[in-house]
Design a protein around this motif. Structure first.
Motif, PDB file in Angstrom:
ATOM      1  N   ASN A   1      42.471  55.132  75.370  1.00  0.00           N
ATOM      2  CA  ASN A   1      42.636  55.000  76.799  1.00  0.00           C
ATOM      3  C   ASN A   1      41.838  56.115  77.451  1.00  0.00           C
ATOM      4  O   ASN A   1      42.188  57.289  77.373  1.00  0.00           O
ATOM      5  N   SER A   2      40.735  55.732  78.089  1.00  0.00           N
ATOM      6  CA  SER A   2      39.831  56.776  78.591  1.00  0.00           C
ATOM      7  C   SER A   2      40.316  57.426  79.869  1.00  0.00           C
ATOM      8  O   SER A   2      39.815  58.454  80.267  1.00  0.00           O
ATOM      9  N   GLN A   3      41.306  56.806  80.523  1.00  0.00           N
ATOM     10  CA  GLN A   3      41.725  57.370  81.818  1.00  0.00           C
ATOM     11  C   GLN A   3      42.650  58.555  81.669  1.00  0.00           C
ATOM     12  O   GLN A   3      42.805  59.356  82.574  1.00  0.00           O
ATOM     13  N   VAL A   4      43.291  58.616  80.508  1.00  0.00           N
ATOM     14  CA  VAL A   4      44.262  59.696  80.339  1.00  0.00           C
ATOM     15  C   VAL A   4      43.651  60.815  79.517  1.00  0.00           C
ATOM     16  O   VAL A   4      42.923  60.579  78.566  1.00  0.00           O
ATOM     17  N   ASP A   5      43.973  62.019  79.882  1.00  0.00           N
ATOM     18  CA  ASP A   5      43.469  63.189  79.188  1.00  0.00           C
ATOM     19  C   ASP A   5      43.920  63.175  77.731  1.00  0.00           C
ATOM     20  O   ASP A   5      45.086  62.921  77.428  1.00  0.00           O
ATOM     21  N   GLN A   6      42.984  63.482  76.823  1.00  0.00           N
ATOM     22  CA  GLN A   6      43.282  63.540  75.390  1.00  0.00           C
ATOM     23  C   GLN A   6      44.484  64.433  75.105  1.00  0.00           C
ATOM     24  O   GLN A   6      45.320  64.126  74.267  1.00  0.00           O
ATOM     25  N   LEU A   7      44.504  65.551  75.824  1.00  0.00           N
ATOM     26  CA  LEU A   7      45.537  66.551  75.574  1.00  0.00           C
ATOM     27  C   LEU A   7      46.933  65.968  75.787  1.00  0.00           C
ATOM     28  O   LEU A   7      47.890  66.319  75.091  1.00  0.00           O
ATOM     29  N   ARG A   8      47.023  65.069  76.755  1.00  0.00           N
ATOM     30  CA  ARG A   8      48.332  64.473  77.059  1.00  0.00           C
ATOM     31  C   ARG A   8      48.831  63.691  75.853  1.00  0.00           C
ATOM     32  O   ARG A   8      50.004  63.729  75.515  1.00  0.00           O
ATOM     33  N   PHE A   9      47.886  63.001  75.194  1.00  0.00           N
ATOM     34  CA  PHE A   9      48.288  62.242  74.008  1.00  0.00           C
ATOM     35  C   PHE A   9      48.716  63.175  72.886  1.00  0.00           C
ATOM     36  O   PHE A   9      49.684  62.903  72.186  1.00  0.00           O
ATOM     37  N   HIS A  10      47.989  64.273  72.732  1.00  0.00           N
ATOM     38  CA  HIS A  10      48.404  65.250  71.724  1.00  0.00           C
ATOM     39  C   HIS A  10      49.831  65.683  71.975  1.00  0.00           C
ATOM     40  O   HIS A  10      50.656  65.766  71.063  1.00  0.00           O
ATOM     41  N   PHE A  11      50.139  65.929  73.266  1.00  0.00           N
ATOM     42  CA  PHE A  11      51.476  66.380  73.631  1.00  0.00           C
ATOM     43  C   PHE A  11      52.512  65.308  73.340  1.00  0.00           C
ATOM     44  O   PHE A  11      53.578  65.589  72.783  1.00  0.00           O
ATOM     45  N   ILE A  12      52.205  64.078  73.713  1.00  0.00           N
ATOM     46  CA  ILE A  12      53.143  62.971  73.492  1.00  0.00           C
ATOM     47  C   ILE A  12      53.439  62.818  72.003  1.00  0.00           C
ATOM     48  O   ILE A  12      54.596  62.689  71.584  1.00  0.00           O
ATOM     49  N   VAL A  13      52.370  62.849  71.197  1.00  0.00           N
ATOM     50  CA  VAL A  13      52.551  62.676  69.762  1.00  0.00           C
ATOM     51  C   VAL A  13      53.365  63.824  69.185  1.00  0.00           C
ATOM     52  O   VAL A  13      54.266  63.636  68.361  1.00  0.00           O
ATOM     53  N   HIS A  14      53.063  65.023  69.673  1.00  0.00           N
ATOM     54  CA  HIS A  14      53.770  66.190  69.155  1.00  0.00           C
ATOM     55  C   HIS A  14      55.258  66.122  69.461  1.00  0.00           C
ATOM     56  O   HIS A  14      56.105  66.408  68.600  1.00  0.00           O
ATOM     57  N   SER A  15      55.583  65.724  70.701  1.00  0.00           N
ATOM     58  CA  SER A  15      57.009  65.639  71.032  1.00  0.00           C
ATOM     59  C   SER A  15      57.684  64.520  70.267  1.00  0.00           C
ATOM     60  O   SER A  15      58.882  64.581  69.993  1.00  0.00           O
ATOM     61  N   ALA A  16      56.894  63.512  69.888  1.00  0.00           N
ATOM     62  CA  ALA A  16      57.469  62.421  69.109  1.00  0.00           C
ATOM     63  C   ALA A  16      57.986  62.920  67.773  1.00  0.00           C
ATOM     64  O   ALA A  16      58.930  62.371  67.213  1.00  0.00           O
ATOM     65  N   LEU A  17      57.348  63.971  67.270  1.00  0.00           N
ATOM     66  CA  LEU A  17      57.761  64.496  65.968  1.00  0.00           C
ATOM     67  C   LEU A  17      59.231  64.912  65.960  1.00  0.00           C
ATOM     68  O   LEU A  17      59.961  64.661  65.002  1.00  0.00           O
ATOM     69  N   ASP A  18      59.658  65.536  67.059  1.00  0.00           N
ATOM     70  CA  ASP A  18      61.068  65.953  67.137  1.00  0.00           C
ATOM     71  C   ASP A  18      61.994  64.760  67.057  1.00  0.00           C
ATOM     72  O   ASP A  18      62.995  64.768  66.333  1.00  0.00           O
ATOM     73  N   ILE A  19      61.641  63.726  67.826  1.00  0.00           N
ATOM     74  CA  ILE A  19      62.475  62.523  67.834  1.00  0.00           C
ATOM     75  C   ILE A  19      62.529  61.918  66.434  1.00  0.00           C
ATOM     76  O   ILE A  19      63.572  61.453  65.978  1.00  0.00           O
ATOM     77  N   ILE A  20      61.365  61.943  65.759  1.00  0.00           N
ATOM     78  CA  ILE A  20      61.318  61.385  64.404  1.00  0.00           C
ATOM     79  C   ILE A  20      62.272  62.128  63.494  1.00  0.00           C
ATOM     80  O   ILE A  20      63.047  61.524  62.744  1.00  0.00           O
ATOM     81  N   GLU A  21      62.243  63.438  63.590  1.00  0.00           N
ATOM     82  CA  GLU A  21      63.144  64.215  62.736  1.00  0.00           C
ATOM     83  C   GLU A  21      64.593  63.874  63.015  1.00  0.00           C
ATOM     84  O   GLU A  21      65.390  63.716  62.089  1.00  0.00           O
ATOM     85  N   ASP A  22      64.938  63.753  64.308  1.00  0.00           N
ATOM     86  CA  ASP A  22      66.307  63.364  64.660  1.00  0.00           C
ATOM     87  C   ASP A  22      66.672  62.043  64.013  1.00  0.00           C
ATOM     88  O   ASP A  22      67.708  61.909  63.378  1.00  0.00           O
ATOM     89  N   LYS A  23      65.782  61.067  64.209  1.00  0.00           N
ATOM     90  CA  LYS A  23      66.061  59.724  63.695  1.00  0.00           C
ATOM     91  C   LYS A  23      66.229  59.736  62.179  1.00  0.00           C
ATOM     92  O   LYS A  23      67.074  59.038  61.630  1.00  0.00           O
ATOM     93  N   LEU A  24      65.398  60.534  61.516  1.00  0.00           N
ATOM     94  CA  LEU A  24      65.468  60.561  60.061  1.00  0.00           C
ATOM     95  C   LEU A  24      66.776  61.188  59.594  1.00  0.00           C
ATOM     96  O   LEU A  24      67.372  60.771  58.610  1.00  0.00           O
ATOM     97  N   GLN A  25      67.236  62.180  60.358  1.00  0.00           N
ATOM     98  CA  GLN A  25      68.509  62.809  59.985  1.00  0.00           C
ATOM     99  C   GLN A  25      69.666  61.843  60.157  1.00  0.00           C
ATOM    100  O   GLN A  25      70.560  61.772  59.314  1.00  0.00           O
ATOM    101  N   GLU A  26      69.610  61.093  61.262  1.00  0.00           N
ATOM    102  CA  GLU A  26      70.672  60.090  61.503  1.00  0.00           C
ATOM    103  C   GLU A  26      70.782  59.151  60.338  1.00  0.00           C
ATOM    104  O   GLU A  26      71.854  58.716  59.963  1.00  0.00           O
TER     105      GLU A  26
END
Lengths: 138, 208
Positions: free
Chosen positions: A22-47
């Motif tokens: 998606n060229s309209q959104v800053d690359q950095l924003r995607f890095h941030f989104i993916v990074h925050s997803a990691l926390d959620i993943i860990e939560d889900k895996l623990q559940e």
């Protein structure tokens, strides 16, 4: 379903691959989104510590995107950021399965060092093709 | 129908026969498929990953790509001198009438039996002493993506050594080398076989 970004994260939470479509959104924003997803993943895996499922489904919705996750048997994670608010879970699941297939192929390359950034040109081309195939305009 | 003489050591009931150039390529192809169906097989991924890690390790050890190419060829040679007996005993292949037939046997029976793929024989030189083997698919290089630093590498060079060794044991000395390789970005995979001479004295193969 419009795929905005695909990322693969290694077992040590190191970024192996990230590509945004998606060229309209800053690359950095995607890095941030993916990074925050990691926390959620860990939560889900623990559940799920009992019966561990690989497909993690919708991780969290942001204002414009939905983020889906998948964990491989080797604890590598595939994160997909989708642009569309009317995405079907089955479509994303199918896409992630094929991403997984591509990832496995890239890993089988004897010149790829494990747990390092994926630099294979073939992989990039294949991912771009897969995204193009899977992205349908609403 | 040809009668099989005991000279070749094959029982008269053997379904395979003495070849002469009158036998079309289609016959060889069918033989190749029959034999391939009968031989024991292993998981292709096991072979692919083993060969891949072998090549990767050679590169790490030697660091010089042309040395790696040379080593692969030498290793292939050592395989070839042993493989030829396996080939002849399994296929019941008799003497080839001429070099053209040798080429077709290699392409349709030999490669089919050991790698499960057939090659096409093409690009004969005017004096019929050189030919090319063209492969549609190379199972050894299935997942390979060559990094730019290894661009001079002939990934499947072991195959050249195998051919060279096998042919030497049937008294044909050849030079075998890769001309084009899909792994390197060419459109096809092509191996060139160049006849040098027939060997008359039986020299023991050197293992170095």
């Amino acid at each position: 379903m419009i795929i905005a970004c695909v990322a693969i994260i290694g077992r040590a939470n190191n970024l192996l691959f990230i590509r945004s479509f998606n060229s309209q959104v800053d690359q950095l924003r995607f890095h941030f989104i993916v990074h925050s997803a990691l926390d959620i993943i860990e939560d889900k895996l623990q559940e799920q510590s009992g019966s561990a499922l690989n497909y993690l489904g919708l991780l969290y919705p942001t204002e414009d995107f939905k983020v889906y996750g998948f964990r491989t048997n080797t604890n590598a994670k595939i994160v997909v950021v989708v642009d569309d608010l009317e995405t079907k879970d089955t479509d994303v699941r199918a896409f992630i399965e094929r991403m997984h297939g591509l990832f496995v192929k890239a890993v089988c390359n004897p010149f790829y060092t494990m747990n390092e950034e994926i630099t294979s040109n073939k992989f990039e081309v294949d991912v771009a093709k897969l995204v193009a195939q899977s992205s349908t305009s609403a | 129908k040809t009668t099989n003489t005991s000279r070749d050591g094959r029982p008269p009931s053997s379904p395979l026969f003495a070849f002469n150039m009158a036998n079309p390529v289609a016959v060889l192809k069918r033989n190749g498929e029959t034999i391939f169906a009968k031989v024991e097989k292993i998981n292709a991924e096991l072979l692919i990953l083993t060969y891949g890690s072998l090549v990767a390790q050679l590169i790490k050890d030697y660091e010089d790509i042309s040395a790696v190419n040379q080593q692969l060829d030498t290793m292939g040679y050592n395989i070839g001198v042993r493989l030829i007996d396996e080939f002849i005993s399994r296929s019941g292949q008799g003497r080839c009438g001429n070099f053209k037939e040798t080429a077709e046997v290699i392409a349709k029976v030999g490669f089919k039996m050991f790698l499960g793929v057939t090659a096409n024989v093409a690009n004969w030189s005017p004096d019929d002493k050189e030919f090319s083997l063209i492969f549609d698919e190379n199972p050894l290089a299935e997942f390979v993506d060559l990094p730019p630093s290894c661009n001079a590498l002939f990934y499947s060079n072991i195959l050249c050594g195998v051919l060279r060794g096998a042919l030497e044991m049937v008294q044909i000395r050849c030079d075998v080398k890769f001309i084009k390789d899909v792994v390197r970005g060419d459109e096809i995979t092509e191996i060139r076989v160049i006849f040098r001479e027939y060997l008359h004295e039986a020299a023991p193969p050197s293992d170095e």
